[in-house]
Design a protein around this motif. Structure first.
Motif, PDB file in Angstrom:
ATOM      1  N   SER A   1      -1.048  -6.288   1.668  1.00 31.52           N
ATOM      2  CA  SER A   1       0.026  -6.270   2.655  1.00 31.52           C
ATOM      3  C   SER A   1       0.565  -4.857   2.838  1.00 31.52           C
ATOM      4  O   SER A   1       0.570  -4.064   1.892  1.00 31.52           O
TER       5      SER A   1
ATOM      6  N   ILE B   1      -8.402  -2.393  -1.135  1.00 32.00           N
ATOM      7  CA  ILE B   1      -9.190  -3.571  -0.771  1.00 32.00           C
ATOM      8  C   ILE B   1     -10.367  -3.749  -1.730  1.00 32.00           C
ATOM      9  O   ILE B   1     -10.669  -4.870  -2.174  1.00 32.00           O
TER      10      ILE B   1
ATOM     11  N   HIS C   1      -3.154  -9.622  15.231  1.00 35.48           N
ATOM     12  CA  HIS C   1      -3.282  -9.323  13.797  1.00 35.48           C
ATOM     13  C   HIS C   1      -2.109  -8.441  13.363  1.00 35.48           C
ATOM     14  O   HIS C   1      -2.257  -7.284  12.958  1.00 35.48           O
TER      15      HIS C   1
ATOM     16  N   LYS D   1      -3.660 -11.039  -1.379  1.00 33.21           N
ATOM     17  CA  LYS D   1      -3.604 -10.453  -0.056  1.00 33.21           C
ATOM     18  C   LYS D   1      -3.188  -8.980  -0.153  1.00 33.21           C
ATOM     19  O   LYS D   1      -2.408  -8.603  -1.022  1.00 33.21           O
TER      20      LYS D   1
ATOM     21  N   THR E   1      -6.162  -4.851   6.720  1.00 32.06           N
ATOM     22  CA  THR E   1      -5.296  -5.519   5.750  1.00 32.06           C
ATOM     23  C   THR E   1      -5.129  -6.989   6.110  1.00 32.06           C
ATOM     24  O   THR E   1      -5.394  -7.417   7.238  1.00 32.06           O
ATOM     25  N   ASP E   2      -4.665  -7.764   5.131  1.00 32.22           N
ATOM     26  CA  ASP E   2      -4.419  -9.190   5.364  1.00 32.22           C
ATOM     27  C   ASP E   2      -3.088  -9.414   6.077  1.00 32.22           C
ATOM     28  O   ASP E   2      -3.002 -10.219   7.000  1.00 32.22           O
ATOM     29  N   ASN E   3      -2.058  -8.716   5.602  1.00 34.92           N
ATOM     30  CA  ASN E   3      -0.724  -8.868   6.170  1.00 34.92           C
ATOM     31  C   ASN E   3      -0.264  -7.518   6.713  1.00 34.92           C
ATOM     32  O   ASN E   3       0.222  -6.669   5.971  1.00 34.92           O
TER      33      ASN E   3
END
Length: 258
Positions: A118, A105, A178, A116, A138-140
Motif C-alpha cells: 500500500s 513487491i 486502480h 498487500k 501496488t495493491d492499494n
C-alpha cells in the motif's frame, strides 16, 4: 503541537484503522519531515518545525531493513496484512521510489505473498510518469483528495511548490479505477477562518469529481491524533456517516474511520 516522528526506514508493525496489521515503510529521514504538503492537521507537525538533519534512507538500506523485519515477523509474528509506504512525509518524493516499490513487491512475494503493498500519498507526485507507473504496480494505491476547492486546499493542505488541481484530477482519472481516494473531513478554524469541509459546498463538488475518477474505494476519515493547529476539531460520526451514505448512493464503495 504534534510530535509524532517515525523511525526510518521501517516502523511498526501497528494496527491501521483502514488497512489492518501494517508494517510501515518510511522513505523520509528518521529525525524530521519532508513533504510536498504542509497539512495543518499532520500528526508529524508542520514542515518548518520538523526540518531534518539526516538524509533519506538509500534504496539498498530500505531493502535490507525490510528483509530483516520480514524475517523477524516470519519467525515471531504477527503476520502483516499490508506493507505500507507512509511515515514522515510524502513517500513518492523519494528519488528512488519506483525502484523501492519493485524491491518491496519482490520481498512481499518471497516472504508474505498474501500481504498487500500500500502507498499513502498526497497525490502531488502522480503526474511524474515513473511514479505513476510504480503506483500502478501496488495493491492499494491510496491518494489524497480532501476537497476540490483550491482555496481550501491552500489553507488546509498547504501545497509546497507547484500544485495544479486540474492536472491532479486528470491524473487520478488516468489510473482507470486502480486508485483509492482518502479524504480528511474536519471542523474548527485556522487563523480565524472556518475549516468545516463537511458542508454541502465542499462535499457536493468533491462527490461529482469522485464519480469521474471512479476509484475502487473511498476512504473517509477524520482527525485521530494531535494536530499542530489546536483549533481544528474532529468531524462528528453522524456527519461522516451522512457523507459516506451519499457516496455509497453514487455507487462507490466507501469506508469510514471515526
Amino acid at each position: 503541537m504534534s510530535t509524532t516522528i517515525y523511525p526510518s526506514p521501517i516502523f511498526g508493525p501497528f494496527y491501521s484503522r483502514r488497512l489492518g496489521v501494517s508494517l510501515g515503510i518510511n522513505l523520509m529521514p528518521p529525525d524530521g519531515k519532508i513533504c510536498t504538503f504542509d497539512c495543518i492537521y499532520c500528526e508529524c507537525g508542520l514542515n518548518r518545525e520538523r526540518h531534518p538533519s539526516l538524509p533519506r534512507p538509500a534504496r539498498e538500506e530500505v531493502k535490507a531493513e525490510l528483509r530483516r523485519w520480514l524475517e523477524k515477523m516470519k519467525a515471531e509474528g504477527p503476520v502483516p496484512d499490508v506493507l505500507t509506504f507512509a511515515g514522515n512525509g510524502e513517500p513518492t518524493a523519494h528519488p528512488d521510489f519506483p525502484g523501492i516499490v519493485d524491491d518491496v513487491i519482490a520481498l512481499r512475494n518471497e516472504m508474505f505473498p498474501k500481504a498487500k503493498v500500500s502507498v499513502l500519498s498526497n497525490a502531488t507526485r502522480i503526474i511524474d510518469r515513473k511514479v505513476f507507473d510504480a503506483l500502478m504496480k501496488t495493491d492499494n494505491n491510496i491518494q489524497k483528495l480532501d476537497t476540490v476547492d483550491i482555496g481550501y486546499i491552500k489553507r488546509l493542505d498547504q501545497p509546497v511548490g507547484h500544485y495544479d488541481l486540474d492536472e491532479i484530477i486528470r491524473t487520478l482519472k488516468a489510473f482507470n479505477g486502480h486508485v483509492m481516494i482518502q479524504t480528511m473531513f474536519l471542523t474548527g478554524s485556522y487563523n480565524g477562518t472556518d475549516m468545516d469541509n463537511t458542508l454541502p459546498e465542499y462535499v457536493n463538488p468533491w462527490l461529482e469529481i469522485l464519480k469521474q475518477i471512479k476509484p475502487e474505494k473511498v476512504m473517509i476519515y477524520t482527525i485521530d491524533r494531535e494536530t499542530p493547529i489546536g483549533t481544528l476539531r474532529k468531524a462528528s460520526p453522524q456527519k461522516l456517516d451522512e457523507i459516506a451514505e451519499t457516496v455509497r448512493k453514487s455507487g462507490l464503495e466507501t469506508s469510514v474511520s471515526y
